[in-house]
Scaffold this motif. Structure first.
Motif, short mmCIF file in Angstrom:
data_model
loop_
_atom_site.label_atom_id
_atom_site.label_comp_id
_atom_site.label_asym_id
_atom_site.label_seq_id
_atom_site.Cartn_x
_atom_site.Cartn_y
_atom_site.Cartn_z
N GLU A 137 0.93 -1.19 -0.12
CA GLU A 137 0.03 -0.10 0.10
C GLU A 137 0.81 1.23 0.00
OE1 GLU A 137 -0.07 2.31 2.29
OE2 GLU A 137 -0.15 1.54 4.37
N TRP A 174 -5.32 2.45 0.22
CA TRP A 174 -4.53 1.65 1.11
C TRP A 174 -4.35 0.21 0.81
CZ3 TRP A 174 -2.14 5.94 1.63
CH2 TRP A 174 -2.72 6.83 2.11
N HIS A 175 -4.18 -0.64 1.83
CA HIS A 175 -4.24 -2.05 1.47
C HIS A 175 -5.37 -2.47 0.46
CE1 HIS A 175 -3.00 -6.35 1.99
NE2 HIS A 175 -4.11 -6.47 2.49
N THR A 179 -5.30 -5.30 -2.40
CA THR A 179 -6.19 -6.58 -2.70
C THR A 179 -7.04 -6.47 -3.83
OG1 THR A 179 -7.47 -5.51 -0.94
CG2 THR A 179 -5.93 -7.61 -0.38
N GLU A 206 1.58 -7.40 4.47
CA GLU A 206 2.35 -6.28 4.75
C GLU A 206 1.51 -5.81 6.11
OE1 GLU A 206 1.50 -3.12 2.12
OE2 GLU A 206 -0.52 -3.39 1.88
N SER A 208 -0.22 -2.60 7.21
CA SER A 208 -0.67 -1.54 6.69
C SER A 208 -1.53 -0.50 7.84
CB SER A 208 -1.47 -1.76 5.31
OG SER A 208 -2.40 -0.66 4.81
N ARG A 213 -1.71 -7.24 7.74
CA ARG A 213 -2.52 -7.78 6.62
C ARG A 213 -1.93 -9.02 5.95
NH1 ARG A 213 -6.73 -3.91 5.80
NH2 ARG A 213 -7.61 -5.56 4.84
N THR A 215 -2.01 -10.83 3.33
CA THR A 215 -2.45 -10.64 1.90
C THR A 215 -2.66 -12.08 1.04
OG1 THR A 215 -1.07 -8.73 1.75
CG2 THR A 215 -1.80 -9.63 -0.19
#
Ligand SMILES: C[S@@+](CC[C@H](N)C(=O)[O-])C[C@H]1O[C@@H](n2cnc3c(N)ncnc32)[C@H](O)[C@@H]1O
Length: 307
Positions: A137, A174-175, A179, A206, A208, A213, A215
């Protein structure tokens, strides 16, 4: 091109393999005849690798994608993934928002300025899609110095922006922006893949906004919902030690690993295993059961008290 799936069988342990060896189960006729084939070896492709993307990518492609397959690398960039694979091994279609490769390989078909969420390929026309979008992010921070990748992912920012570098208000942030791209690209990969085709996804977890998170788990569950089977997972550990310039207090483990996830589209009507999604329903069921049994429990305890 007649690309067939490469099948490995756990032939050295046909009777005893509990299915955890990482190779496919033997076919029924072999089991019936108790045919013992193959050799004992430790020369295997393993799930965790210390080193570079290109080394591990070549191994996993060799394991899962047969030579001659039609492969679309939809975030090709400079094509670093392909450094350890001989040109011509696959029918390679290389695309990116901005191809950064300097030389053009004659055996590769290049498509510049292509968004991986809208590919120029026909439905079911690919054997494999390779996806490696930016996985951090921070693409929309005002200062280039504070942007993920120090602002090097300008094409990604542009694709999500109003044209000024500002993020479009209707886009996830952001994150969630990271995704969202994986998910949209997964939907497009699903469209262009033939049944039995694979999508190879590179990603990294990551932290965030101070939140962890995962991912790779988000992608696995989302892709399973799209109908993909998560066939393999590879962990890549970087050789050098990561550092930070201004550490106040370390809160989370610094990531020094990333993932390659290998998904496959089911061929027939076979039931695909999917990750457990029952915890919430199960917790609600247990809570309901406890609620209905509670009065009995309190009656009993008062009975005990009175006695
Ligand atoms: C981590 S780099 C890929 C590196 C590449 N695998 C290699 O081996 O050189 C991420 C790439 O994704 C591209 N990208 C970002 N958003 C994209 C999108 N929506 N469609 C296509 N490419 C995108 C960027 O331009 C960048 O080149």
């Amino acid at each position: 091109m007649g690309a067939r799936l490469a099948e490995n069988h756990c032939e050295s342990a046909i009777r005893d393999c509990p299915g955890t060896c990482g190779t496919d189960a033997p076919v029924a006729t072999e089991r019936a005849n108790r045919t013992q084939r193959g050799v004992a070896t430790s020369d295997l492709i393993v799930s965790a690798h210390v080193g570079e993307n290109a080394e591990l990518f070549a191994q996993l492609m060799g394991l899962h994608i047969p030579a001659g397959a039609r492969v679309a690398d939809v975030t090709f960039a400079a094509g670093k993934f392909w450094k350890s694979i001989a040109p011509g091994t696959y029918e390679l279609h290389a695309s990116d928002l901005v191809l950064s490769t300097k030389s053009r390989e004659p055996l590769v078909e290049y498509h510049d300025g292509v968004d991986c969420r809208e590919l120029p390929y026909a439905d079911g026309s690919m054997d494999c899609v390779v996806l490696d979008p930016p996985y951090m992010e921070g693409f929309f921070r005002r200062l280039t110095s504070q942007q993920a990748g120090s602002g090097t992912y300008s094409a990604f920012r542009r694709a999500y922006s109003t044209g000024t570098g500002e993020q479009r208000p209707d886009q996830p942030k952001w994150h969630d922006a990271v995704t969202d791209l994986y998910l949209r690209a997964g939907i497009e990969a699903h469209r262009v893949l033939r049944r039995g085709g694979h999508v190879v996804v590179k990603c990294q977890d990551e932290v965030s906004a101070n939140k962890q998170r995962l991912t790779h788990i988000e992608i696995v569950t989302a892709y399973e919902d799209l109908g993909f089977y998560c066939k393999d997972v590879f962990v890549l550990v970087r050789r050098n030690k990561p550092g930070v310039s201004r550490l106040v207090k370390q809160v989370h483990a610094r990531k020094n690993h990333s993932y390659f996830l290998v998904f496959q589209l089911p061929v027939g009507k076979a039931k695909m295993p999917v990750s457990v999604r029952e915890a919430k329903t199960l917790a609600e069921t247990i809570a309901r059961e406890r609620k209905t049994t509670k009065p009995v429990a309190s009656k009993d305890s008062s009975a005990v008290k009175e006695a």
